[in-house]
Design an enzyme around this catalytic site. Structure first.
Site, PDB file in Angstrom:
ATOM      1  N   ASP A   5     -36.020 -85.948 -14.544  1.00 47.65           N
ATOM      2  CA  ASP A   5     -36.502 -86.560 -13.311  1.00 47.65           C
ATOM      3  C   ASP A   5     -35.372 -87.265 -12.559  1.00 47.65           C
ATOM      4  OD1 ASP A   5     -38.678 -87.647 -11.559  1.00 47.65           O
ATOM      5  OD2 ASP A   5     -37.998 -89.550 -12.419  1.00 47.65           O
ATOM      6  N   GLU A  47     -34.480 -81.953 -11.619  1.00 48.29           N
ATOM      7  CA  GLU A  47     -35.049 -82.243 -10.302  1.00 48.29           C
ATOM      8  C   GLU A  47     -33.930 -82.908  -9.505  1.00 48.29           C
ATOM      9  OE1 GLU A  47     -38.026 -85.058  -7.792  1.00 48.29           O
ATOM     10  OE2 GLU A  47     -37.070 -85.714  -9.633  1.00 48.29           O
TER      11      GLU A  47
END
Length: 738
Positions: A414, A467
């Protein structure tokens, strides 16, 4: 009963007065020097601290009993003198209650000098096997060994139900200059709740959860829970042997992103358990034709509203759905259905909750001290200090932990962009440049590179996904070629551009034609995943269906066409739960998806389309073999701006049938639209998003088209094709139908 020492002799075994005072106040730094059995000029001094006891008796051998004397003005402290060094246990009495227990201060240290060396060096690759709470048996006595890194603490103790949360008891042993504290506590069992009581700089800190704890209490409680994770019997050997072939760039990968707490709720709005998800979720995702489930963070977190992105228990699967072994059963079930499991992993930041890592030992141990480096203004979270080798080791080990201990098949990392740049979301003066005066975060880059190298080096059958929303070069390039070393990268640019296009009224789309074509200009610079994630359907962005313009029918047609485009575009696929059946409302983490919508034909038809797209994608090499190579794509006609029509070709291996995709992004039907095709013969209409079974108008090409020897769009052959309004038509080169 052994001969009882005289009162004077027994009391000579008591610790000095200053030590006694520190013990009673909970300030004694290393009780192993004073409690338990230790040398004495007249034998061996034995001291034990049992608050609330009226009497304590030492038992040695089979039945030799020696009463201990209470130390004056030291309630709970008892002492005696033994003639020999021998194993022992205690019996204590308080009123009519009597109990027998083992003394934690009679056991030698558990961690070796090598353990401490590798911990200090930052090369303890399986950190969780050393730190944390481990059930073990020592000298025939079963209990739990606790070990924690707190280098700046003056004192650390384990507290829990087993010692009525008395911070004076179970003070730990400091292991030299390593910063590690340990104790073996007999009688502690799996399921017991505990925390660490840390004193630093003459201040008692808030009780801390275990950074390497394997379990946690149900929120809002915040204690760690002893879990024995060493005895699970895995039943997924076949999957584990073959999973590496499922993570290559040249295979079909279609990911279903899910928030376990809100995918489906049971009666009373209760989230499903891991055991329920092992059937309901796994069966559903397998039936829908996806290849992987990506779980939003299931690392333990205190606040439901963070969706798991503010984790505290990095080594604990959230108890919201069950125990660690029940989570393993979910993973096993997925593997036995042919599904991989990816974990959304959060190394970018952690919350400021006082029971967590923040100021863990009274100092900025895990986080940067300077808020310009150590505080995320956007999320009110703290940033890991990856300039510290122990912190790097803590998080790098954590990545491997999930892959090894829970057989997860990969991690999606993330917020990588926030980690790469020191000025991320900061104004001038709010960030600290690197040593060269630039904005790149060298320490974090090193961390990401070393983590990817380490993970793939330990097991190259897994996958790591970033990401990452910027143009940082080489995210999915190997480290030895100067990249970050991820297996794949989310294509955020493609997602942003194409959703902007789809939100436009079709009459204006000709002015934004490039938004659908620009992605190809960089489609092969990384190994991309095309993500329609949870981030696109929260915070007022609207659901995927509600992003689409037009009336009810047009909204569904637009979304069907977009999915046809997505599944036929180069890149692996990711779709957030609910979008497969066109959830109407934004995602709400506090409730189930609106499964009742499947009673409506348009929604169930959308679900059927996504299932069929997955089936077609996985069965058609041209749609996946060269997802990450320029040879996998060619424009047939990307410039029909006025009609908002796109025609492109997908190619697999030399012997794989080619695919041609035609998108009509206006609500105007175009019968007999001539399309160039790269080869002669019959081209099968493999999928048409306007088919009646998908909720469309049923306009199409009666199973396919036959080419004519008419050059068109730079192709050697062509055919007249019916293009339904707002549709994607997918043609596959086939054998002659004569």
């Amino acid at each position: 009963m052994a001969k009882r020492p005289t009162l004077e002799t027994a009391l000579s075994a008591a610790p000095p007065a200053d030590v006694t005072t520190a013990l009673l106040s909970g300030h004694l730094g290393d009780p192993f020097h004073f409690l338990g059995l230790r040398d004495h000029p007249d034998g061996f001094a034995l001291n034990v601290f049992v608050p609330g006891a009226d009497t304590v008796t030492c038992i040695t051998g089979k039945s030799t009993r020696t009463p201990l004397e209470p130390v004056p003005d030291a309630p709970g402290l008892f002492c005696t003198l033994l003639t020999k060094h021998t194993p022992y246990r205690f019996t204590a009495r308080a009123g009519e209650t009597e109990w027998t227990f083992e003394d934690p201060y009679r056991f030698d240290r558990v961690l070796s000098d090598d353990d401490l060396y590798f911990l200090g060096e930052g090369s303890m690759h399986r950190l969780w096997k050393t730190l944390g709470a481990h059930v073990m048996t020592i000298d025939g006595v079963t209990g739990v060994h606790f070990a924690v890194w707190a280098p700046n603490a003056d004192r650390v103790a384990v507290v829990g139900d087993f010692n009525v949360w008395d911070t004076r008891r179970h003070g730990m042993r400091r292991l030299g200059i390593s910063g590690v504290w340990e104790i073996f506590i007999p009688g502690v069992v799996p399921g017991d709740v505990y925390k660490y009581a840390i004193r630093a700089n003459d201040v008692d800190l808030p009780l801390k959860a275990d950074p390497v704890g394997f379990g946690s209490e149900h929120p809002p409680k915040t204690g760690s829970v002893v879990r024995d994770i060493t005895h699970y019997s895995w039943g997924d050997a076949d999957w584990m042997k073959t999973r590496g072939a499922r993570h290559s760039t040249d295979v079909a990968i279609s990911i279903y992103e899910v928030n376990l707490a809100s995918w489906k709720r049971a009666e009373g709005n209760r989230p499903l358990s891991y055991e329920e998800l092992a059937t309901d979720l796994v069966d559903y995702v397998a039936d829908m034709g996806f290849t992987h489930i990506e779980m939003m963070p299931i690392t333990e977190h205190p606040f439901d509203g963070s969706w798991g992105y503010q984790p505290i228990g990095m080594y604990a699967p959230t108890i919201r759905h069950g125990t660690p072994d029940e989570f393993r059963a979910l993973v096993t079930a997925a593997h036995n259905k042919g599904l991989g499991i990816l974990l959304d992993w959060v190394p970018a930041h952690f919350p400021t909750d006082e029971h967590g890592l923040a100021q863990f030992d009274g100092t900025h141990l895990y986080e940067h001290a300077d808020p310009r480096e150590g505080f995320h203004q956007d999320w009110n979270t703290l940033i890991f200090n990856f300039g510290r080798r122990e912190v790097v080791n803590f998080m790098r080990s954590n990545a491997l932990y999930w892959l090894e201990e829970y057989h997860l098949d990969g991690i999606r990392v993330d917020a990588v962009a926030s980690m790469l740049y020191r000025d991320y979301s900061r104004k001038d003066g709010e960030w600290v440049p690197n040593k060269d005066g630039g904005r790149e975060n060298y320490e974090t880059i090193d961390f990401l590179q070393s983590t990817n190298s380490f993970v793939y080096g330990e097991d190259d059958s897994v996958m790591t996904v970033a990401e990452e929303s910027t143009a940082f070069p080489g995210v999915s390039r190997p480290v030895y070629h100067g990249g970050l070393g991820f297996g794949f990268k989310w294509n955020m640019g493609w997602m942003n551009d194409t959703l902007r296009y789809m939100e436009e009224d079709p009459i204006n789309r000709k002015h934004h034609h490039h938004l659908m074509t620009f992605g190809i200009d960089y489609a092969f610079t990384e190994n991309f995943v095309l993500p329609i994630s949870h981030d696109e359907v929260v915070h007022g962005k609207g659901s995927m269906l509600e992003k689409m313009p037009g009336n009810e029918w047009e909204k569904f047609a637009n979304l069907r066409a977009y999915y046809g485009f997505m599944w036929s575009h180069p890149g692996k696929k990711l779709l957030f739960m609910g979008q497969e059946f066109a959830q109407r409302d934004e995602w709400n983490h506090d409730q189930s998806l609106d499964w009742h919508l499947l009673d409506a034909p348009l929604h169930s038809s959308m679900q059927r389309l996504v299932r069929d797209l997955n089936t077609l994608y996985r069965a058609t090499p041209a749609l996946y073999v060269n997802d990450c190579r320029p040879s996998g794509f060619a424009w047939v006609d990307g410039g029909d701006v006025e009609n908002s029509i796109y025609v492109y070709q997908r190619n697999g291996g030399p012997d794989d049938p080619r695919v041609v995709v035609i998108l009509n992004m206006t609500p105007v039907e175009r019968p007999d639209h001539r399309v160039g095709l790269p080869g002669p013969g019959f081209w099968r209409e493999a999928l048409n998003t306007d088919a009646t079974e998908y909720g469309g108008g049923g306009r199409g090409n009666l199973g396919g088209v036959r080419t004519e020897d008419v050059e068109w769009m730079g192709q050697s052959h062509s055919a007249n094709v019916t293009l339904p309004p707002l549709s994607a038509v997918i043609l596959i080169e086939g054998e002659d139908d004569k």
